[in-house]
Enzyme design. Structure first.
Site, PDB file in Angstrom:
ATOM      1  N   GLY A  64      -1.139   1.422   0.844  1.00  0.00           N
ATOM      2  CA  GLY A  64      -0.356   2.586   1.213  1.00  0.00           C
ATOM      3  C   GLY A  64       0.949   2.600   0.432  1.00  0.00           C
ATOM      4  O   GLY A  64       1.287   1.631  -0.249  1.00  0.00           O
ATOM      5  N   PRO A  65       1.709   3.675   0.513  1.00  0.00           N
ATOM      6  CA  PRO A  65       2.974   3.780  -0.224  1.00  0.00           C
ATOM      7  C   PRO A  65       4.020   2.784   0.280  1.00  0.00           C
ATOM      8  O   PRO A  65       3.875   2.197   1.361  1.00  0.00           O
ATOM      9  CB  PRO A  65       3.424   5.227   0.060  1.00  0.00           C
ATOM     10  CG  PRO A  65       2.221   5.919   0.588  1.00  0.00           C
ATOM     11  CD  PRO A  65       1.393   4.894   1.273  1.00  0.00           C
ATOM     12  N   SER A  66       5.073   2.628  -0.485  1.00  0.00           N
ATOM     13  CA  SER A  66       6.208   1.825  -0.027  1.00  0.00           C
ATOM     14  C   SER A  66       6.780   2.423   1.254  1.00  0.00           C
ATOM     15  O   SER A  66       6.813   3.640   1.420  1.00  0.00           O
ATOM     16  CB  SER A  66       7.303   1.800  -1.096  1.00  0.00           C
ATOM     17  OG  SER A  66       6.897   1.073  -2.224  1.00  0.00           O
ATOM     18  N   GLY A  67       7.217   1.548   2.144  1.00  0.00           N
ATOM     19  CA  GLY A  67       7.894   2.011   3.341  1.00  0.00           C
ATOM     20  C   GLY A  67       7.006   2.284   4.536  1.00  0.00           C
ATOM     21  O   GLY A  67       7.506   2.691   5.590  1.00  0.00           O
ATOM     22  N   VAL A  68       5.684   2.030   4.418  1.00  0.00           N
ATOM     23  CA  VAL A  68       4.801   2.324   5.562  1.00  0.00           C
ATOM     24  C   VAL A  68       4.556   1.108   6.436  1.00  0.00           C
ATOM     25  O   VAL A  68       3.895   1.222   7.472  1.00  0.00           O
ATOM     26  CB  VAL A  68       3.455   2.927   5.098  1.00  0.00           C
ATOM     27  CG1 VAL A  68       3.689   4.240   4.369  1.00  0.00           C
ATOM     28  CG2 VAL A  68       2.671   1.954   4.237  1.00  0.00           C
ATOM     29  N   GLY A  69       5.055  -0.074   6.038  1.00  0.00           N
ATOM     30  CA  GLY A  69       4.939  -1.248   6.902  1.00  0.00           C
ATOM     31  C   GLY A  69       3.746  -2.134   6.633  1.00  0.00           C
ATOM     32  O   GLY A  69       3.246  -2.793   7.552  1.00  0.00           O
ATOM     33  N   LYS A  70       3.288  -2.204   5.390  1.00  0.00           N
ATOM     34  CA  LYS A  70       2.119  -3.040   5.064  1.00  0.00           C
ATOM     35  C   LYS A  70       2.362  -4.499   5.416  1.00  0.00           C
ATOM     36  O   LYS A  70       1.508  -5.153   6.029  1.00  0.00           O
ATOM     37  CB  LYS A  70       1.777  -2.905   3.575  1.00  0.00           C
ATOM     38  CG  LYS A  70       1.372  -1.508   3.145  1.00  0.00           C
ATOM     39  CD  LYS A  70       0.928  -1.467   1.696  1.00  0.00           C
ATOM     40  CE  LYS A  70       2.041  -1.714   0.706  1.00  0.00           C
ATOM     41  NZ  LYS A  70       3.045  -0.613   0.688  1.00  0.00           N
ATOM     42  N   ASP A  71       3.513  -5.026   5.012  1.00  0.00           N
ATOM     43  CA  ASP A  71       3.817  -6.435   5.279  1.00  0.00           C
ATOM     44  C   ASP A  71       3.882  -6.711   6.784  1.00  0.00           C
ATOM     45  O   ASP A  71       3.354  -7.717   7.274  1.00  0.00           O
ATOM     46  CB  ASP A  71       5.150  -6.824   4.637  1.00  0.00           C
ATOM     47  CG  ASP A  71       5.077  -6.843   3.122  1.00  0.00           C
ATOM     48  OD1 ASP A  71       3.979  -6.639   2.572  1.00  0.00           O
ATOM     49  OD2 ASP A  71       6.126  -7.066   2.487  1.00  0.00           O
ATOM     50  N   ARG A 109      11.051   5.153  -6.017  1.00  0.00           N
ATOM     51  CA  ARG A 109      10.108   4.753  -4.964  1.00  0.00           C
ATOM     52  C   ARG A 109       9.636   5.962  -4.160  1.00  0.00           C
ATOM     53  O   ARG A 109       8.455   6.061  -3.808  1.00  0.00           O
ATOM     54  CB  ARG A 109      10.748   3.711  -4.037  1.00  0.00           C
ATOM     55  CG  ARG A 109      10.756   2.317  -4.633  1.00  0.00           C
ATOM     56  CD  ARG A 109      11.103   1.260  -3.598  1.00  0.00           C
ATOM     57  NE  ARG A 109      11.087  -0.048  -4.221  1.00  0.00           N
ATOM     58  CZ  ARG A 109      10.038  -0.859  -4.274  1.00  0.00           C
ATOM     59  NH1 ARG A 109       8.888  -0.464  -3.735  1.00  0.00           N
ATOM     60  NH2 ARG A 109      10.113  -2.035  -4.842  1.00  0.00           N
ATOM     61  N   ARG A 154      13.795 -10.455  -1.747  1.00  0.00           N
ATOM     62  CA  ARG A 154      14.755  -9.677  -0.975  1.00  0.00           C
ATOM     63  C   ARG A 154      15.326 -10.565   0.131  1.00  0.00           C
ATOM     64  O   ARG A 154      14.748 -11.616   0.451  1.00  0.00           O
ATOM     65  CB  ARG A 154      14.075  -8.455  -0.362  1.00  0.00           C
ATOM     66  CG  ARG A 154      13.557  -7.450  -1.388  1.00  0.00           C
ATOM     67  CD  ARG A 154      12.884  -6.275  -0.711  1.00  0.00           C
ATOM     68  NE  ARG A 154      12.329  -5.333  -1.676  1.00  0.00           N
ATOM     69  CZ  ARG A 154      11.122  -4.816  -1.610  1.00  0.00           C
ATOM     70  NH1 ARG A 154      10.314  -5.145  -0.605  1.00  0.00           N
ATOM     71  NH2 ARG A 154      10.691  -3.964  -2.525  1.00  0.00           N
ATOM     72  N   ARG A 168      15.995   0.337   4.232  1.00  0.00           N
ATOM     73  CA  ARG A 168      15.831  -1.008   3.667  1.00  0.00           C
ATOM     74  C   ARG A 168      17.043  -1.423   2.849  1.00  0.00           C
ATOM     75  O   ARG A 168      17.369  -2.610   2.760  1.00  0.00           O
ATOM     76  CB  ARG A 168      14.578  -1.065   2.779  1.00  0.00           C
ATOM     77  CG  ARG A 168      13.300  -1.001   3.554  1.00  0.00           C
ATOM     78  CD  ARG A 168      12.111  -1.566   2.815  1.00  0.00           C
ATOM     79  NE  ARG A 168      11.963  -1.123   1.447  1.00  0.00           N
ATOM     80  CZ  ARG A 168      10.804  -1.193   0.793  1.00  0.00           C
ATOM     81  NH1 ARG A 168       9.721  -1.663   1.400  1.00  0.00           N
ATOM     82  NH2 ARG A 168      10.718  -0.790  -0.465  1.00  0.00           N
TER      83      ARG A 168
END
Length: 208
Positions: A21-28, A158, A54, A147
């Site tokens: 998914g895109p950055s910022g969707v909470g994959k991690d 991004r 980071r 973030r």
């Protein structure tokens, strides 16, 4: 043993789950929550990257932070399942981790960007791909802004890239909305997807 008896002894093979998914969707976050929910059942593939960590990130847990020279060596020695240049830094998935985890009987979770997911689908057709999104584009942009890990120019890049990545949703097997403060619901949905995949009549082992 006849065919009816065989039906009661069908093996359930370990799954390879690709969360993208895109950055910022909470994959991690979702990958970590899955591991926390079932620590003995899952293996989380740690991606190698040339970008600096980071705040709060730990080498070997969040990523393997390596030099450009080390990453080049991993490419030369065919140690990576896939790799790509993402926001001016390289990211890649080590093969050995996946093979060892599957051999141990654990399900494997990978979190990769949509570009990497496309490569993995070609290399490993039996992988299960899940596309995460925020509840809206506005929510996704807000998460990226909060973030505070980018320069203004980097943030714009991004956001623009994320909008383009949303167009790739049709390439995936499943789509799950990861709403803010509802991560446990997201984890529940992914576990349900996995349960359904285990019940497939034609389930086959993942081969790298």
């Amino acid at each position: 043993m006849n065919e009816t008896q065989n039906a009661y002894h069908r093996p359930a093979h370990p799954l390879l789950i690709v969360i993208s998914g895109p950055s910022g969707v909470g994959k991690d976050t979702i990958a970590r929550r899955l591991i926390e929910r079932r620590p003995d059942s899952f293996y989380f593939v740690v991606t190698a990257t040339t970008r600096p960590p980071r705040p709060g990130e730990v080498d070997g847990r969040d990523y393997f932070f390596v030099s450009s020279d080390e990453f080049a060596r991993m490419i030369d020695e065919d140690e990576l399942l896939e790799y790509a240049l993402v926001y001016n830094d390289y990211k890649g998935v080590p093969k050995a981790q996946i093979r060892d985890a599957l051999a141990s009987g654990r399900d494997v979770i990978m979190r990769v960007d949509p570009q990497g997911a496309a490569t993995i689908r070609k290399l490993v057709p039996r992988a299960i791909s899940i596309f995460l999104t925020a509840e809206s584009e506005k929510a996704m942009v807000t998460r990226l802004q909060e973030r505070k890990s980018e320069t203004p120019e980097g943030l714009k890049l991004r956001i623009a890239t994320a909008r383009q990545e949303m167009k790739r949703i049709e390439e995936f097997d499943y789509w799950v909305v990861n709403a803010q403060e509802k991560q446990e619901e997201t984890v529940d949905k992914i576990l349900c997807i996995m349960m359904a995949e285990r019940s497939r009549v034609d389930q086959q082992p993942v081969v790298l």
